[in-house]
Motif scaffolding. Sequence first.
Motif: not given
Length: 311
Positions: A171-173, A196-200, A203-207
């Motif tokens: 996440p965050g990448m 995946s325990d972290q935020d985002g 969002q990454l998946e939809s990107q």
Amino acid sequence: VRSDLNHWIQEIRKGEARPVARALTEIENRGPRSRTLLRSLFPYSGKALRLGVTGAPGVGKSTLISQITANLRRQDCKVAIVGVDPTSPYSGGSILGDRVRMQSHHGDPGVFVRSMATRGVLGGLAPTTADVVTVLEAAGYDAVLIETVGVGQAEIEIMKWVSQIVLVLTPGMGDDVQMMKAGVMEIADVFLINKSDQDGASQLESQLRSLLALLPEGAPWPSIVRTVATTGEGVDQLMESLSTRPGLLNRLVGGWKERLASMVQQEVVEHIQRCIDDARFEKMAHEIVEGRQNPYELVEAVVAEVKNAKS
Ligand SMILES: Nc1nc2c(ncn2[C@@H]2O[C@H](COP(=O)(O)OP(=O)(O)OP(=O)(O)O)[C@@H](O)[C@H]2O)c(=O)[nH]1
Ligand SMILES: [Mg+2]
């Protein structure tokens, strides 16, 4: 000497760790017995699951590989783990860290861990990966897991010898994903969102999904899986998606057949170079320049000599 070699090969075939490790060293160094070893071991190779795990530093590749190993061990598969260190010809710090992370498999004779440097013989890199896999498969490992950092040209070369590739992201990448080169995107069979325990993660998946929508029509669709490598969450889904997919790579990055052909080509050239050393080529050039030799006759003489030489 011959019987020593036969004994060595038998020990490798039994999957004994020390002789296997010695064989890998011989191959990495392109030692005098490496060709004979490979020739004898090749008939027993070609059966393992070859999985490449790649991604930026620290995304959790080693932790994930440890989980994949645990999963495969529960299915009674023997597992070989190869960490490729692109930066240093000697084991660097990250390899040391891996040792710690692989500790849970320490003492398990069904798990073999090895690190390899990519620096060294220029151009010799890809065949070496193929050779390492040959030895490990002949030693009876059912799965060979290869960890590489990043996705530069060297990693892509290595990945040509695996059957499936997991690209690990966190996440965050999202920005990195946007920048990802088409060539890199296309070699991944699975986009893994680790941590995946972290935020985002969503969002990454939809990107990722919108990026994958840009893949050419009819291109095989890589899967997206979320994991938490530290707990093992999602690893079953990863294994499931790997088992139900044929590798994308063989269809996308040139053919397997072409790759084998170029490997053979390189071997042939190396064989000839072993028969006739550089000093002699130098001398021949000298004689041609001085008009004492006919280059076409020399070539024929060299070919005849190679034909008669034993490897
Ligand atoms: N929160 C969280 N941390 C994780 C997860 N997976 C790995 N980590 C942690 O991330 C750090 C890096 O993990 P590694 O497995 O060494 O990552 P790597 O990609 O192999 O790192 P390099 O080999 O150095 O490139 C460690 O501290 C892990 O415990 C995860 O799913 N969630
Ligand atoms: Mg690692």
